[in-house]
Design an enzyme around this catalytic site. Structure first.
Site, mmCIF file in Angstrom:
data_model
loop_
_atom_site.group_PDB
_atom_site.id
_atom_site.type_symbol
_atom_site.label_atom_id
_atom_site.label_comp_id
_atom_site.label_asym_id
_atom_site.label_seq_id
_atom_site.Cartn_x
_atom_site.Cartn_y
_atom_site.Cartn_z
ATOM 1 N N ASP A 1 32.593 56.464 104.670
ATOM 2 C CA ASP A 1 31.962 57.779 104.711
ATOM 3 C C ASP A 1 32.999 58.623 105.428
ATOM 4 O O ASP A 1 33.169 58.494 106.644
ATOM 5 C CB ASP A 1 30.654 57.740 105.507
ATOM 6 C CG ASP A 1 29.966 59.100 105.484
ATOM 7 O OD1 ASP A 1 30.664 60.107 105.688
ATOM 8 O OD2 ASP A 1 28.748 59.152 105.254
ATOM 9 N N HIS A 2 33.730 59.438 104.694
ATOM 10 C CA HIS A 2 34.917 60.042 105.315
ATOM 11 C C HIS A 2 34.551 60.990 106.466
ATOM 12 O O HIS A 2 35.384 61.285 107.301
ATOM 13 C CB HIS A 2 35.828 60.696 104.273
ATOM 14 C CG HIS A 2 35.376 62.029 103.791
ATOM 15 N ND1 HIS A 2 34.428 62.176 102.821
ATOM 16 C CD2 HIS A 2 35.736 63.291 104.142
ATOM 17 C CE1 HIS A 2 34.231 63.459 102.602
ATOM 18 N NE2 HIS A 2 35.007 64.166 103.384
ATOM 19 N N HIS B 1 26.889 61.733 104.299
ATOM 20 C CA HIS B 1 27.500 62.542 105.364
ATOM 21 C C HIS B 1 26.471 63.208 106.287
ATOM 22 O O HIS B 1 26.596 63.165 107.509
ATOM 23 C CB HIS B 1 28.390 63.643 104.785
ATOM 24 C CG HIS B 1 29.361 63.168 103.746
ATOM 25 N ND1 HIS B 1 30.028 61.975 103.854
ATOM 26 C CD2 HIS B 1 29.782 63.724 102.580
ATOM 27 C CE1 HIS B 1 30.820 61.818 102.796
ATOM 28 N NE2 HIS B 1 30.683 62.869 102.012
HETATM 29 C C1 BG6 Z 1 32.628 64.335 99.261
HETATM 30 C C2 BG6 Z 1 31.790 64.868 98.134
HETATM 31 O O1 BG6 Z 1 32.090 63.145 99.758
HETATM 32 O O2 BG6 Z 1 32.686 65.304 100.298
HETATM 33 C C3 BG6 Z 1 32.347 66.179 97.631
HETATM 34 O O3 BG6 Z 1 31.771 63.918 97.076
HETATM 35 C C4 BG6 Z 1 32.510 67.161 98.757
HETATM 36 O O4 BG6 Z 1 31.511 66.725 96.622
HETATM 37 C C5 BG6 Z 1 33.268 66.540 99.920
HETATM 38 O O5 BG6 Z 1 33.228 68.283 98.261
HETATM 39 C C6 BG6 Z 1 33.278 67.441 101.119
HETATM 40 O O6 BG6 Z 1 34.141 66.906 102.075
HETATM 41 P P1 BG6 Z 1 34.781 67.815 103.209
HETATM 42 O O7 BG6 Z 1 35.526 66.852 104.070
HETATM 43 O O8 BG6 Z 1 35.667 68.808 102.512
HETATM 44 O O9 BG6 Z 1 33.639 68.494 103.898
#
Ligand code: BG6
Length: 494
Positions: free
Chosen positions: A181-182, A244
């Site tokens: 989960d980045h 997230h």
């Molecule tokens: C990803 C989603 O996990 O997170 C994308 O699949 C989204 O749709 C992205 O744009 C958003 O990541 P961040 O780090 O730019 O908030």
């Protein structure tokens, strides 16, 4: 980021190495780790893809991506000597035999001690097939460690997630699985726990006695870009909320862990996620709002509506926006709404947490001013990274009039240079064998359970889409969600 005391030799095999994620995030992050001496010199990376490319052709592509994403490319040529390419068909046994042969060769050449990390950055329908083949081909039989890093989506509801989990568990133990989960790799998301548990001033007030509500927003300016195909089957609820958004809620709401060991942190997070108040189907409409963007203007430019995007159904019912009121049924949080909100094509890019405190029990200044602002703690996660406190102070005039004052701290540009991306933190953790910032199966189970109820209810009711203009803060119902409770979204606050 601290250097690892003992660096860890490893063979990193990336499935989906010619894809967007690999080029934008994984290779730049691996290179930066290498450059900062956080990757052992005993490391080799195999990029796996369908296309037939030579090592040199692949290296040229990877080099270009790194140059596009990392400002300082010192030692790039040295790094490229660790990168290899293997064309592969995920359904073909022979491909895995070839991969095993290359893995053994590189293991010997780079002295990798049999340590293997398999990174699945590919379409989710192949996850199970790949892990089954990794086992049957002998790739998972190794004298070192074996770890599986897996991208989302992990299933599309509880039942499919369970099925996928069972399949993967045939080849990897739970402690060998690193589900990405980045958001958990973002420095300011990791900072939530540090702020809460290393400062005496937060924890005593961090409960339903002093906090009136918590708002968690992740808004994007970008639309669905070229991911219409994937997004149509996912939508904002599964793409952002199940993972997230609920992960951020868990970090904000968890009890202090007894130690910083991965197990101890995780068990507190699991407890919160199991305490999420499960909505009754008839309460979904009232507590969750879905939206889909219409055409509109972003930074002066006309942009199209979601239904006109590539590979999107012209009558699509997929939500590109979700906001909701999440309640946590436990002693600390009973009665405190956590409002979450995420959407594409919104007014600004912002990942932000706002903690709104209750009013002081007796406002002595109320009569004079007729107005006293709530205390707010704002945690800016992206693009700004920092924390601010919104307080009331005395105005510099005769008499006692109050005015809002703000105490802020933002992460310095120097700090920000330590990592190129959240993925760098996560790859580093995985190499060290630290699973703290990855999603455990128990967390997934609890979040899917919560999401499934909303999804099911939405499938039975017709949305009135599109219902928000690109470049706005989302549909009006999202504002009503809070105003009904006497609150408002803190939109323009930093
Ligand atoms: C990803 C989603 O996990 O997170 C994308 O699949 C989204 O749709 C992205 O744009 C958003 O990541 P961040 O780090 O730019 O908030």
């Amino acid at each position: 980021m601290n250097k690892i005391d003992k660096q860890i030799p490893c063979l990193i095999t990336i499935f989906g190495a010619t894809g967007d994620l690999s080029h934008r995030k994984l290779f730049p992050s691996l290179f930066h780790l290498f450059q900062q001496d956080n990757l052992d010199s005993h490391v080799a990376i195999i990029g796996i893809g369908r296309r037939s490319l030579t090592n040199d052709e692949f290296r040229t592509q990877v080099k270009e991506s790194i140059q596009a994403h990392v400002a300082d490319t010192k030692h790039l040529d040295k790094f490229m000597l660790h990168v290899f390419y293997q064309p592969h068909d995920v359904n073909d046994e022979e491909s895995y035999e070839n991969l095993l042969e290359l893995s053994l060769k590189l293991d010997h050449e780079f002295e990798l001690e049999g340590n293997r990390m398999f990174y699945l950055a590919m379409a989710p329908q192949f996850f199970g097939t790949v892990t089954d083949f990794l086992k049957s081909s002998g790739l998972t039989e190794t004298k070192g460690f074996k770890r599986l890093v897996i991208e989302k989506p992990f299933g599309s509801d509880l039942a499919s997630a369970e099925e996928l989990n069972e399949q993967i568990r045939r080849s990897f133990q739970e402690e060998e699985i690193y589900r990405i989960d980045h958001y958990l790799g973002k420095d300011m998301v990791q900072n939530i726990e540090v702020l809460r548990f290393s400062n005496a001033m937060f924890e005593p007030l961090w409960n339903n006695k002093y906090i009136s509500n918590i708002q968690v927003t992740s808004s994007e300016v970008l639309g669905v870009e070229d991911r219409g195909g994937y997004y149509e089957s996912s939508g904002a609820l599964k793409d952002m909320v199940q993972n997230h958004m609920l992960q951020m809620v868990a970090l904000l709401a968890m009890e202090p862990p007894i130690s910083l060991e991965s197990e101890d942190i995780r068990s507190e997070k699991v407890k919160v996620l199991k305490s999420l108040h499960l909505l009754k189907p008839e309460d979904v409409q009232r507590n969750f709002v879905r939206g889909q963007y219409d055409k509109g203007k972003i930074q002066g430019q006309e942009v199209k509506g979601y239904r006109d995007e590539d590979r999107v159904d012209e009558n699509s019912k997929t939500p590109t926006f979700v906001s909701g009121k999440v309640m946590i049924d436990n002693f600390r949080w009973a009665g405190v709404p956590f409002y979450i909100r995420t959407g594409k094509r919104m007014k600004r890019k912002s990942i932000q947490v706002v903690v709104e405190y209750k009013e002081v029990p007796m406002n002595l200044y109320y009569e004079r001013d007729k107005h006293l602002d709530s205390n707010l703690l704002v945690i800016n996660i992206q693009p700004n990274e920092g924390v601010s406190f919104h307080l009331n102070g005395k105005k510099y005039v005769q008499g006692i009039e109050t005015e809002p004052v703000q105490l802020s701290y933002s992460m310095s540009a120097h700090d920000k240079m330590n990592t190129v991306d959240a993925y760098e933190n996560l790859l580093f953790d995985c190499l060290k064998g630290d699973a703290t910032n990855f999603t455990h199966w128990e967390e997934l189970k609890a979040t899917w359970k919560f999401i499934d109820i909303i999804q099911e209810e939405w499938e039975h009711t017709e949305p009135e889409f599109p219902n928000y203009e690109a470049g706005s803060n989302g549909p009006l119902e999202s504002d009503l969600l809070l105003s009904r409770d006497g609150f408002q979204w803190w939109d323009d606050i930093q």
